[in-house]
Design an enzyme around this catalytic site. Structure first.
Site, short mmCIF file in Angstrom:
data_model
loop_
_atom_site.label_atom_id
_atom_site.label_comp_id
_atom_site.label_asym_id
_atom_site.label_seq_id
_atom_site.Cartn_x
_atom_site.Cartn_y
_atom_site.Cartn_z
CG ASN A 7 -1.83 1.13 1.48
OD1 ASN A 7 -1.77 2.05 0.68
ND2 ASN A 7 -2.85 1.13 2.40
NE ARG A 91 -6.19 1.60 -0.26
CZ ARG A 91 -5.96 2.86 0.56
NH1 ARG A 91 -4.96 3.06 1.13
NH2 ARG A 91 -7.25 3.59 0.70
CG HIS A 180 -12.97 3.17 3.17
ND1 HIS A 180 -13.67 4.46 3.79
CD2 HIS A 180 -11.48 3.52 3.39
CE1 HIS A 180 -12.67 5.30 4.35
NE2 HIS A 180 -11.54 4.61 4.33
#
Ligand code: ADP
Length: 401
Positions: A7, A91, A180
Site C-alpha cells: 500500500n 492497493r 474503502h
C-alpha cells in the site's frame, strides 16, 4: 500462494507478506518518511520478532529494496530467496470507470492508471511508483492492482450521478466513485458468513470508521450506494475532513478568507472534521476523553460524527427497502464502544437494540438476541482481500498459459 501486499502512499509504504492458503500474514511492516534522511522501516514477523531500521530512503524503489532486504535477512526474515514472493498485490486508490475489478498489471493497465491520475492526484502517483519499483526489482514477478473504487462500480446511475449538468459527467468523469471498497466488501461478506446466510439474500449497511470514514449500502452482495463521492471528502465527518456540506460554502469561505484553491483544499481535507470542530484532536480517543472532561467543542465533534452515521443508516435502510445487518469496522468502528453506542441509541423503532455488555466487551455480535437486526463488529482486513484477489488472478493466468 505467498503474496506481498503493498500500500504505497506518497511518503510511506505499508506491506504484508501473506500466505493465501493459510490466510495468514507471515510478516507486516511499514516504511515511513520516504524521501528523508531519517526514514524508518518497522518490520514485524508473525512470531513476535520485530526490528526498526533508520536510514536514508530517498524513493519508493529504495524503500522496497529495504523491505526485501529485511524479508530476506537471516535474523528477521521470512523468505530464503526473492522468488519466494510469488506475486505482488497493490492497493490502488482510484480505478475510475476503467477498472471494475482487480487486474493483472500490464503496460496497458499502467497507462490506464496514468490516465486516472487526475481523479486521484495525491494517491495514484505513489501507487504507480510502487508498481514501477517492483517491476525493476522483481522483473519476473506478476503484479496485480486491487482498487478501492472497484466494489462500488456497479452502483446505479441514480446513486452515482450528481445534480449538475450531465455534460460535466461526460466531459470530466465527475460522478460518485466511492472508496474503502475492499473493506466494505470484506466485512459485508464476513457478516453474511457469521450470520450463516447467503450474501445474495442480504441487505447490509457497513460503516468503515477510521481516519477516513465511509458507509456503504450493500444489497445482494453489491454496493448500491456509498457516502464518499468523487473524492474521499464527501459524506461522513472524519478526523480532518469536513464530509457533507452546502457546496456554496466553499466559494463563500474562499471569498471571505481570500483562500486559493490549494488553501481551500487544505482547509476542507486537513483542518476540518473532528480537529476543526473540537480544536483539540483528530483522534476519536482524545475527543471522547476531552468530552468526558466537559470540553464542549469535543462534545460537538462527537455528536456531529455519530449523528451523521445515524442519518445515513436510516437513509440506506430506506434506499435498500430494508436492512438485515449493520456492521462496524475501521479503527473507530472496531474500538470505540462509545461511538457505537451513540450511533445505535434510540433505534429500537427500526429493529436495532445494542447490547451494552457485548458492545463494551468488543464481541463480534454486539446487538441483543432480541434485536431484529444484528449489529456486528468486524475487524477489517483489506490486505487479505488484496492477497486473495492477487492469488486468484495469478492462478487463473497460470491455467490459461
Ligand atoms: P486509517 O483510516 O488510517 O486506516 P484506522 O482505521 O486505523 O485508520 O483508524 C484510526 C483511528 O481509529 C484513529 O484516528 C483513532 O481515532 C481511532 N481509534 C483507534 N483506537 C481507538 C479507540 N480505542 N477508541 C476510539 N478510537 C480509536
Amino acid at each position: 500462494m505467498k503474496v506481498l501486499v503493498l500500500n504505497c502512499g506518497s511518503s510511506s509504504i505499508k506491506y504484508q507478506f501473506i500466505d493465501t492458503t493459510e490466510k495468514f500474514a507471515l510478516a507486516k511492516g511499514v516504511v515511513e518518511r520516504i524521501g528523508m534522511s531519517s526514514a524508518v522501516l518497522s518490520h514485524n514477523r508473525h512470531d513476535g520478532d520485530g526490528i526498526k531500521i533508520v536510514g536514508e530512503i530517498l524513493d519508493h524503489t529504495i524503500a522496497i529494496e529495504y523491505v526485501l532486504g529485511v524479508m530476506l535477512s537471516k535474523n528477521h526474515g521470512v523468505i530464503d530467496d526473492k522468488d519466494d514472493i510469488e506475486a505482488v498485490g497493490h492497493r490502488v486508490v482510484h480505478g475510475g470507470e476503467t477498472f471494475s475489478g482487480s487486474v493483472l498489471i500490464t503496460d496497458e493497465v499502467i497507462q490506464g492508471l496514468q490516465d486516472n491520475i487526475e481523479l486521484a492526484p495525491l494517491h495514484n502517483p505513489p501507487n504507480l511508483k510502487g508498481i514501477q519499483a517492483v517491476k525493476r526489482i522483481l522483473p519476473g514477478t506478476p503484479q496485480v492492482a486491487v482498487f478501492d473504487t472497484a466494489f462500488h462500480t456497479q452502483m446505479p446511475a441514480k446513486a452515482f450521478l450528481y445534480g449538475i449538468p450531465y455534460e460535466l459527467y461526460k466531459k470530466y468523469k465527475i460522478r460518485r466513485y466511492g472508496f474503502h471498497g475492499t473493506s466494505h466488501l470484506y466485512v459485508s461478506r464476513k457478516a453474511a458468513e457469521i450470520l450463516g446466510k447467503n450474501i445474495e439474500d442480504l441487505k447490509i449497511i457497513t460503516a468503515h470508521l477510521g481516519n477516513g470514514c465511509s458507509m456503504a449500502a450493500v444489497k445482494n452482495g453489491k454496493s448500491v450506494d456509498t457516502t464518499m463521492g468523487f473524492t474521499p471528502l464527501e459524506g461522513l465527518l472524519m478526523g480532518t475532513r469536513s464530509g457533507d456540506m452546502d457546496p456554496w460554502l466553499i466559494l463563500y469561505i474562499m471569498g471571505k478568507e481570500g483562500l486559493s484553491l490549494n488553501e481551500a483544499n487544505t482547509l476542507l481535507n486537513k483542518h476540518s472534521g473532528l480537529i476543526g470542530i473540537s480544536g483539540e484532536s483528530s483522534d476519536m480517543r482524545e475527543i471522547v476523553a476531552a468530552m468526558n472532561e466537559g470540553h464542549k467543542r469535543s462534545k460537538y465533534a462527537f455528536d456531529i460524527f455519530t449523528y451523521r452515521v445515524k442519518k445515513y443508516l436510516g437513509a440506506y435502510a430506506a434506499a435498500m427497502g430494508g436492512l438485515d445487518a449493520f456492521v462496524f469496522t475501521g479503527g473507530i468502528g472496531e474500538n470505540s464502544a462509545e461511538v457505537r453506542a451513540e450511533i445505535c441509541k434510540d433505534l429500537e423503532f427500526m429493529g436495532i437494540e445494542l447490547d451494552e455488555e457485548r458492545n463494551k466487551n468488543k464481541e463480534e455480535l454486539i446487538s441483543k438476541d432480541s434485536s431484529r437486526i444484528p449489529v456486528l463488529r468486524i475487524p477489517t482486513n483489506e490486505e487479505l482481500v488484496i492477497a486473495m484477489d492477487t492469488s486468484q488472478i495469478v492462478e487463473e493466468i497460470k491455467v490459461h498459459n
